[in-house]
Structure formats: structure tokens, C-alpha cells
Write a protein that holds these residues in place. Structure first.
Motif, PDB file in Angstrom:
ATOM      1  N   SER A 130       7.335   0.155  -8.549  1.00 59.60           N
ATOM      2  CA  SER A 130       8.494  -0.133  -7.702  1.00 59.60           C
ATOM      3  C   SER A 130       8.180  -1.189  -6.651  1.00 59.60           C
ATOM      4  N   LEU A 131       6.899  -1.364  -6.337  1.00 59.45           N
ATOM      5  CA  LEU A 131       6.467  -2.376  -5.372  1.00 59.45           C
ATOM      6  C   LEU A 131       6.110  -3.696  -6.046  1.00 59.45           C
ATOM      7  N   GLY A 132       6.258  -3.731  -7.373  1.00 63.06           N
ATOM      8  CA  GLY A 132       5.951  -4.943  -8.103  1.00 63.06           C
ATOM      9  C   GLY A 132       4.472  -5.182  -8.300  1.00 63.06           C
ATOM     10  N   THR A 134     -15.297   2.211  10.303  1.00 65.40           N
ATOM     11  CA  THR A 134     -13.988   2.859  10.305  1.00 65.40           C
ATOM     12  C   THR A 134     -13.354   2.679   8.938  1.00 65.40           C
ATOM     13  N   LEU A 135     -12.984   3.782   8.295  1.00 62.64           N
ATOM     14  CA  LEU A 135     -12.256   3.733   7.029  1.00 62.64           C
ATOM     15  C   LEU A 135     -10.774   3.833   7.341  1.00 62.64           C
ATOM     16  N   LEU A 136     -10.021   2.803   6.984  1.00 61.70           N
ATOM     17  CA  LEU A 136      -8.609   2.707   7.336  1.00 61.70           C
ATOM     18  C   LEU A 136      -7.756   2.987   6.104  1.00 61.70           C
ATOM     19  N   SER A 137      -7.107   4.154   6.084  1.00 58.79           N
ATOM     20  CA  SER A 137      -6.280   4.565   4.949  1.00 58.79           C
ATOM     21  C   SER A 137      -4.812   4.556   5.339  1.00 58.79           C
ATOM     22  N   GLY A 138      -3.982   4.597   4.320  1.00 58.50           N
ATOM     23  CA  GLY A 138      -2.541   4.644   4.550  1.00 58.50           C
ATOM     24  C   GLY A 138      -1.813   4.098   3.347  1.00 58.50           C
ATOM     25  N   LEU A 139      -0.640   4.657   3.055  1.00 58.61           N
ATOM     26  CA  LEU A 139       0.147   4.182   1.929  1.00 58.61           C
ATOM     27  C   LEU A 139       0.616   2.749   2.168  1.00 58.61           C
ATOM     28  N   PRO A 140       0.928   2.009   1.111  1.00 57.78           N
ATOM     29  CA  PRO A 140       1.449   0.651   1.287  1.00 57.78           C
ATOM     30  C   PRO A 140       2.668   0.639   2.209  1.00 57.78           C
ATOM     31  N   GLY A 141       2.682  -0.294   3.128  1.00 53.70           N
ATOM     32  CA  GLY A 141       3.800  -0.412   4.050  1.00 53.70           C
ATOM     33  C   GLY A 141       3.657   0.385   5.323  1.00 53.70           C
ATOM     34  N   GLY A 158      -3.980   0.979  -0.823  1.00 51.37           N
ATOM     35  CA  GLY A 158      -3.089   1.927  -0.167  1.00 51.37           C
ATOM     36  C   GLY A 158      -3.067   3.299  -0.801  1.00 51.37           C
ATOM     37  N   PHE A 159      -3.429   3.402  -2.076  1.00 52.39           N
ATOM     38  CA  PHE A 159      -3.403   4.694  -2.756  1.00 52.39           C
ATOM     39  C   PHE A 159      -4.796   5.289  -2.919  1.00 52.39           C
ATOM     40  N   SER A 160      -5.758   4.793  -2.153  1.00 56.51           N
ATOM     41  CA  SER A 160      -7.095   5.386  -2.168  1.00 56.51           C
ATOM     42  C   SER A 160      -7.104   6.657  -1.332  1.00 56.51           C
ATOM     43  N   GLU A 161      -7.906   7.624  -1.766  1.00 53.37           N
ATOM     44  CA  GLU A 161      -8.032   8.889  -1.041  1.00 53.37           C
ATOM     45  C   GLU A 161      -9.334   8.883  -0.248  1.00 53.37           C
TER      46      GLU A 161
END
Length: 398
Positions: free
Chosen positions: A136-138, A8-15, A87-90
Motif C-alpha cells: 500500500s506504500l508502494g 540508540t536503536l530507532l524503531s517505528g512504523l513507516p510514517g 520501519g517493520f523491523s522488530e
């Protein structure tokens, strides 16, 4: 131990809640051993959040690492693998990068995207680059000039399962709008509503949903281009349409149009024909507040027939769109949105076409039309096309 481990490849933006979802998967594993692969060193502390033993987590930075990790988990009697990239992987890039690296021990099984219901609108209509968002997320940002919407659209449109997380933070109407948008953007994906990342393991592990061809064609805009309808949600005015024409745009009028605000348009994509660049395909893409136009190569009618693709399906596709006068030159754009005025939008596009008088000037004269658009070799971003649903009910080459 399964003969071939499902991945399972789990993607999603940070947060978005990927870590919380992983914690719940492990807590409800019912004896299943779930291995975790991360592709960035700073994600290793995930094991503190999930309670995973150190040998449950491996860091992989290359396809070779991935193959070694898959072999390790298979030989250690694990039942499933979860790959959590940054989090920013496509997903498209991750599948391409790691597919060969999985080797004989594992296979991609499910592409899962986790979305933050409360912040989805903010991200969808953001003009931030990845570098700006990371800063912005440091997080060390580098110079990643992809936009947040580029990444988000890839994660949404190239998914087998979409988990809409943090549903407790939006009301029923807001949730209904989000679900309607997602069904239109990716009609093929299973949509799961979640709070605090709680999902059934069977809905994201070992589903067998991933198919290289079907997953790659799952985007709603692609289905519209193929002539298939996408789900609509009349209660919230979420719908789609296609606009086509067999005469070229006047470059000045088209340039003006793309700087206007297209009320209600969430996603638009397709090909266009520009009179001043008669032999070149124009490619148009818009998502949220970001749009791009670029060259898509030459129309087939400007290519010798012996250079056309010879595969029967490709030839049939070309001929199905052939016009005796103009060959394959055409306008073909698809739109997905909420509260769009289809008639008004089509009328504006019609007004950008050459008039009968301008058509009569002939193709050689079209090249001399004033053309303010950027050169084709430039990736040119525009703004102000998509319309935030704040006007409607919603949360803060061939």
C-alpha cells in the motif's frame, strides 16, 4: 570520544516521524558528532533530509558490517551512533542480530520507538500483514506474513523510550488515552510527547536505559504474569486484571468464547489448560484485532522431575505454582484494556471450565470431548477480540 560509543536503536512504523526526529537531533547536536547506520540501501537518501555529510551515514546489512561501522565511527571521534532499521523491523530481532556485531567499540544504550499519535489506533487494530502494508506504500512487499500489530507491539513493549509523535494532531483527551494505553503496555519506558519529531537529544542519546534483562521484561503483560501491577488511568477506564483457575476448559465452550468480541480488551496473554489436550500447555496471545493460540510444550507434571531445570530460580517458580492434585496445570491469563467489564469477562471464562459433572468423568474421558480447535502445530489467527476504543473518545516451554 567516549571509550565505548552509545548506540540508540530507532524503531517505528513507516510514517511515524523517525527521519524528522533525526533531523532535529543533528540540528541540536551542540558539537556532538552523531553517526547514522541504516540497514537497507533505500534509506541512504536520509542524508539529503538531515544534511549529514556522506561519512556520517553507513549501510550495514550484517553483524560484521555493524562491527566495522562501529569501529569506523569510534576511530573518527564520533560521540554517538543511531541505528535506524527498516520501519517493520522488530527491536528484539535487531538487538539479537547486531549485539555481537557491535564488538568492543560500541554498546546498545537506548531502544527508542517513535509512534504516530494520529494513526496509532489504525495500526493497533489493523489486520494487515507487513506485505500488505508495504504494498500500500508502494514498496516491494515480498511475502512477509507478520502482521502490523506484531511489529507494533514488539516496538512498544521492547522499548526504553517511547516518543509519541504528532501530538499536535490529537486533542488532550485523545492524547491522554494514548499515554494511558502506552503506560499499561510498557510501564518501564520513558514516555515523551513530541510534535514534528522535536525531542531533547539527551532523552534519546546516551541515556543508559538499555538493560538486556530489564528491557526484555518491560511489557505490561509480563509484569502482570509476575504478579506486579501496571499503571492504570481511571479517568479513561484503562486498567488490567488477571484471571486464574485450577480446572480445564471444555474445548467446545472455549472455541466459542475466542470467537466472541471481548469489549474493551486491548491486550491479553497467558497460558491455558484444555481438557482434550490435557498434557499440553496452551499459549494465548492477543493484541488489537489479532489473536493466536498455540502449544507451549508439556506441563511439568507430565515431565520426569530429573528433566526439570535445575537452576534454583526455575525450580522455585515451578513449585510456587504447584497444586497437589493438578501439578502445574492451570489457567493464567492477563488482560489490559479500556472500559473492560472485568466481572462479565471473568464470568464468561468461568463458564468455559469443566463442570463438576464433567470433571467427574476423569482425565481419560476428557480426551474424547469434541475439540474444534486447530491442531497445535498450526499458528491459528482469530479475530474480533480487541475492541477499538471508538466506543470511548479517541481518534480516527515454560
Amino acid at each position: 570520544m567516549p571509550a565505548i560509543l552509545p548506540v540508540t536503536l530507532l524503531s517505528g512504523l513507516p510514517g511515524a516521524g523517525k527521519t524528522t526526529l533525526l533531523r532535529h537531533l543533528r540540528n541540536q547536536s551542540d558539537g556532538q558528532r552523531i553517526g547514522l547506520i541504516v540497514n537497507e540501501l533505500r534509506s541512504v537518501d536520509i542524508d539529503a533530509a538531515t544534511g549529514a555529510a556522506p561519512d556520517d551515514v553507513l549501510v550495514c546489512l550484517s553483524p560484521h558490517d555493524m562491527q566495522a561501522a562501529a569501529a569506523h565511527f569510534a576511530q573518527a571521534d564520533f560521540d554517538a551512533l543511531v541505528v535506524e532499521p527498516s520501519g517493520f523491523s522488530e527491536p528484539t530481532g535487531m538487538v539479537e542480530t547486531f549485539r555481537t556485531g557491535l564488538g568492543q567499540h560500541a554498546r546498545f544504550d537506548t531502544l527508542v520507538t517513535v509512534l504516530d499519535a494520529w494513526n496509532f489506533y489504525r495500526d493497533y487494530f489493523s489486520r494487515d500483514t507487513v506485505a500488505q502494508r508495504m504494498a500500500s506504500l508502494g514498496v516491494p512487499a515480498g511475502n512477509d506474513q507478520r502482521t502490523v500489530i506484531d511489529v507494533l507491539l514488539d516496538q512498544v513493549e521492547f522499548a526504553d523510550v517511547i516518543v509519541l509523535n504528532k501530538c499536535d494532531l490529537v486533542n488532550d483527551q485523545q492524547r491522554g488515552i494514548l499515554l494511558g494505553m502506552l503506560r499499561a503496555l510498557n510501564p518501564r519506558a520513558d514516555l515523551i510527547e513530541a510534535t514534528h519529531g522535536r525531542v531533547a537529544a539527551a532523552s534519546v542519546l546516551g541515556t543508559g536505559r538499555f538493560d538486556p534483562d530489564a528491557t526484555a521484561r518491560s511489557a505490561g503483560w509480563m509484569q502482570l504474569m509476575r504478579g506486579s501491577p501496571v499503571p492504570e488511568t481511571p479517568a479513561f477506564g484503562i486498567r488490567s486484571f488477571t484471571w486464574q483457575a485450577r480446572r480445564p476448559f471444555h474445548p467446545m465452550r472455549f472455541a466459542q468464547l475466542i470467537h466472541e468480541k471481548w469489549r474493551g480488551v486491548l491486550r491479553s496473554k497467558g497460558y491455558f489448560w484444555l481438557a482434550s489436550r490435557n498434557g499440553h500447555i496452551g499459549e494465548w496471545e492477543q493484541g488489537g484485532a489479532i489473536s493466536r493460540l498455540r502449544s507451549g510444550g508439556h506441563w511439568w507434571c507430565f515431565t520426569r522431575e530429573e528433566e526439570w531445570p535445575q537452576e534454583a530460580g526455575h525450580l522455585a517458580h515451578i513449585r510456587s505454582r504447584w497444586d497437589e492434585t493438578w501439578g502445574d496445570r492451570r489457567q493464567e491469563l492477563v488482560f489490559i484494556g479500556m472500559g473492560m467489564d472485568e466481572a462479565a469477562l471473568k464470568r464468561r471464562f468461568d463458564e468455559c471450565l469443566l463442570t463438576d459433572e464433567e470433571m467427574g468423568f476423569g482425565e481419560s474421558a476428557w480426551a474424547n470431548l469434541t475439540d474444534p480447535l486447530p491442531a497445535w502445530h498450526e499458528d491459528h489467527d482469530e479475530g474480533g477480540h480487541g475492541d477499538h476504543p471508538g466506543d470511548a473518545p479517541g481518534p480516527g516451554r515454560h
